[in-house]
Design a protein around this motif. Structure first.
Motif, short mmCIF file in Angstrom:
data_model
loop_
_atom_site.label_atom_id
_atom_site.label_comp_id
_atom_site.label_asym_id
_atom_site.label_seq_id
_atom_site.Cartn_x
_atom_site.Cartn_y
_atom_site.Cartn_z
N LEU A 1 0.84 -1.23 0.20
CA LEU A 1 -0.13 -0.29 0.78
C LEU A 1 0.75 0.68 -0.20
CD1 LEU A 1 -2.48 -1.06 2.45
CD2 LEU A 1 -3.01 -0.71 0.09
N HIS A 2 2.41 1.19 0.66
CA HIS A 2 3.19 2.79 0.37
C HIS A 2 3.32 3.11 -0.93
CE1 HIS A 2 5.61 -0.93 -0.72
NE2 HIS A 2 6.20 0.32 -1.63
N ARG B 1 -4.75 13.39 3.04
CA ARG B 1 -5.30 13.00 4.35
C ARG B 1 -6.30 12.21 4.74
NH1 ARG B 1 -7.18 17.49 6.37
NH2 ARG B 1 -8.57 16.87 6.11
N GLU B 2 -7.17 11.70 3.98
CA GLU B 2 -7.53 10.81 3.95
C GLU B 2 -7.07 9.52 3.35
OE1 GLU B 2 -12.57 9.59 2.56
OE2 GLU B 2 -10.93 10.88 1.41
N LEU B 3 -6.58 9.71 1.74
CA LEU B 3 -5.46 8.18 1.84
C LEU B 3 -4.75 7.77 2.76
CD1 LEU B 3 -4.85 6.88 -0.86
CD2 LEU B 3 -3.34 8.69 -1.41
N TYR B 4 -3.57 9.03 3.16
CA TYR B 4 -2.58 8.85 4.29
C TYR B 4 -3.16 7.88 5.76
CZ TYR B 4 1.21 8.73 7.52
OH TYR B 4 2.46 8.37 8.51
N VAL B 5 -4.49 8.29 6.36
CA VAL B 5 -4.89 7.58 7.50
C VAL B 5 -5.62 6.36 7.33
CG1 VAL B 5 -7.26 8.28 9.53
CG2 VAL B 5 -5.30 10.77 8.45
N ASP B 6 -6.18 6.63 5.83
CA ASP B 6 -6.76 4.80 5.81
C ASP B 6 -6.01 3.96 5.64
OD1 ASP B 6 -9.49 6.12 5.70
OD2 ASP B 6 -9.78 5.74 3.56
N LEU C 1 5.68 2.38 9.70
CA LEU C 1 7.05 3.61 9.40
C LEU C 1 7.53 3.57 7.22
CD1 LEU C 1 9.68 2.95 11.76
CD2 LEU C 1 8.50 4.79 11.38
N ILE C 2 7.05 2.46 7.46
CA ILE C 2 6.78 1.95 5.67
C ILE C 2 5.77 3.07 5.15
CG2 ILE C 2 6.86 0.22 3.61
CD1 ILE C 2 7.34 -1.50 5.42
N ILE C 3 5.16 2.89 5.65
CA ILE C 3 3.88 4.04 4.97
C ILE C 3 4.87 5.56 5.49
CG2 ILE C 3 0.95 4.62 5.04
CD1 ILE C 3 1.50 1.64 4.22
N ALA C 4 4.92 5.78 6.24
CA ALA C 4 5.18 7.03 6.89
C ALA C 4 6.69 7.51 5.95
CB ALA C 4 5.60 7.27 8.16
N GLU C 5 6.94 6.72 5.79
CA GLU C 5 9.01 6.63 4.69
C GLU C 5 8.24 7.29 3.28
OE1 GLU C 5 12.90 4.50 3.18
OE2 GLU C 5 11.47 3.46 4.12
#
Length: 485
Positions: free
Chosen positions: A62-63, A80-85, A135-139
């Motif tokens: 999903l990253h 924001r919606e994409l990231y939070v989901d 952390l993968i998503i955040a990176e």
């Protein structure tokens, strides 16, 4: 700053930080091996392999959706919606996986280390799975926003904090392996909270509604197949070494792999910049620019990777002996140059994958990696029982070579890449010249041999036209602009 200068600047900055991150992996080897034992290092290395494998697998690719769709969304609320989901979905799933690892810790220990007594280490280490997944998503949020320097700086801070934590627990507290893992979990958790706080400061906060998950999964599931196979490609050797031989073999092989993996310092910072930039160029129909940057990045990588492989044949065993025991150096020294060849092809695969993903050609990458993973596992099963570490190293080199060759072949039709030699004959000539000078120089100390090799290589490369004055200036100019700012 031009796009070319930005890519070079981001790459150089990220490389500097990555050096610290790689140094952490190297520093952990003597700290754990000499104070807790070679077997303890093997257990630690296998725990990292297993937790990162599970985190990377159940992140579901999903990253890549975060990076790809951030380029097409115009409003902060959509991003924001994409990231939070995505973050919420991954945290729920990875926490369930961590619970499974906690419950079946004894079985996992037996399968991966041929010994069930390390179950408690696996139970504690299970906490790393949801942390690493998040952390993968955040990176990749930072990659999507093209804030590579910001993430590199924060990740560098985590790297040095973890080095201090491990040094403290091993040297001053005489801690056990379980204590070491606990400190690592706390360090990773602290970094997770810091990084998410920075992301939410820019995006804002909302509760996940998971409305963007179906679309994201449609894009990411083909990526996930390739990611799972990629995870097994880079970790199956150590899993099977643990199964067939035990923790010492895992430790010795991991030490060699850590050194060989330094070659990825020359490709990963590039790929971190390439994917979002290529996606943007592809979206705006500037595809020839993307292909041109990939050619330039490939030439840069080969210029540094080829002499690195040759250098490991000169000093590999002595490098390992500096930070580990003579037994580990003897075993790992034979495997190191062979692994380095495979890692070089893996670095090229990373670079080419960026253009495939930017063009939304995720399925071909997945199919190629799945087949490569199958070949890798089969060869490991056949060769490890007979040849041990060298068998695993040969498998790594062969499977990575096959994957890149197929990916390069299909890129000509799918992506419009042309055939270029990347001055490989000049790079090879300069590397052979470097080897000849160093091996006959009579010098033995690493502090003399390594600088001598570097100077010889680049001098020969410059004299035969493999490195031009304009290319040197293109590297220096972004550094000056960053320094001036």
């Amino acid at each position: 700053m031009t796009l070319k200068d930005k890519i070079v600047s981001d790459t150089l900055f990220a490389t500097v930080i990555k050096i610290g991150e790689k140094a952490r992996g190297i520093l952990f080897i003597p700290l754990i091996t000499l104070y807790l034992g070679a077997n303890a290092y093997g257990v630690y290395a296998q725990l990292i392999v297993v937790t990162r494998l599970l985190a990377g697998t159940f992140e579901l690719g999903l990253h890549s959706a975060v990076i790809r769709y951030f380029q097409s969304y115009d409003y902060v609320s959509e991003r924001r919606e994409l990231y939070v989901d995505v973050l919420g979905f991954i945290l729920v799933l990875s926490t369930l996986v961590a619970g499974g690892m906690f419950v079946f810790a004894e079985r996992i220990s037996q399968l991966t280390l041929n010994d069930a007594t390390y179950a408690d280490v696996y139970r504690l280490g299970a906490l790393l799975i949801p942390i690493n997944s998040a952390l993968i998503i955040a990176e990749n949020y930072y990659r999507a926003k093209r804030r590579i320097k910001s993430y590199s700086l924060l990740n560098g801070l985590k790297t040095y904090l973890s080095m201090v934590a491990v040094g403290y627990v091993v040297l001053f507290q005489s801690g056990t392996l379980t204590d070491l893992v606990l400190y690592l979990v706390l360090t990773e958790l602290s970094f997770f909270l810091l990084i998410q706080g920075d992301v939410f400061r820019h995006l804002g906060v909302q509760f996940p509604r998971f409305r963007t998950i179906p679309k994201s999964l449609r894009y990411s599931l083909p990526v996930m197949a390739g990611q799972i196979s990629g995870n097994f490609l880079t970790r199956a050797d150590r899993l099977l070494l643990g199964y067939f031989i035990g923790p010492f073999a895992v430790g010795a092989y991991t030490v060699a792999y850590k050194f060989a993996n330094q070659i990825l310092l020359f490709s990963r910072p590039l790929s971190n910049s390439f994917f979002p930039e290529f996606s943007n160029l592809w979206e705006n129909n500037k595809r020839e620019d993307a292909r041109s940057y990939l050619h330039a990045g490939t030439r840069y990588f080969l210029t540094l990777a080829v002499p690195s492989v040759v250098g490991f044949t000169l000093v590999g065993e002595r490098l390992i002996a500096l930070i580990s025991t003579s037994e580990v150096a003897s075993e790992g020294g034979l495997a190191l140059p062979i692994i380095a060849i495979g890692v070089s092809f893996w670095g090229l695969t990373h670079l080419y994958s960026c253009l495939y993903y930017a063009a939304e050609l995720t399925k071909p990458v997945s199919y190629i990696r799945i087949i490569g993973a199958g070949v890798n596992i089969l060869l490991n099963v056949l060769l490890i029982p007979i040849f041990g570490l060298v068998g695993a190293a040969v498998t790594t080199a062969v499977s990575y070579f096959c994957i890149f060759t197929v990916m390069w072949w299909y890129s000509r039709n799918m992506l419009g890449m042309d055939n270029r030699r990347y001055r490989i004959h000049k790079i090879g000539f300069a590397s052979i010249g470097m080897y000849s000078v160093v091996s006959t120089s009579g010098f033995d100390g690493l502090l003399i041999v390594i600088p001598l090799a570097v100077v010889c290589y680049f001098l020969v490369l410059f004299l035969i036209g493999g490195l031009t004055r304009s290319e040197i200036e293109s590297l220096v100019r972004p550094i000056r602009s960053v320094w001036a700012s």
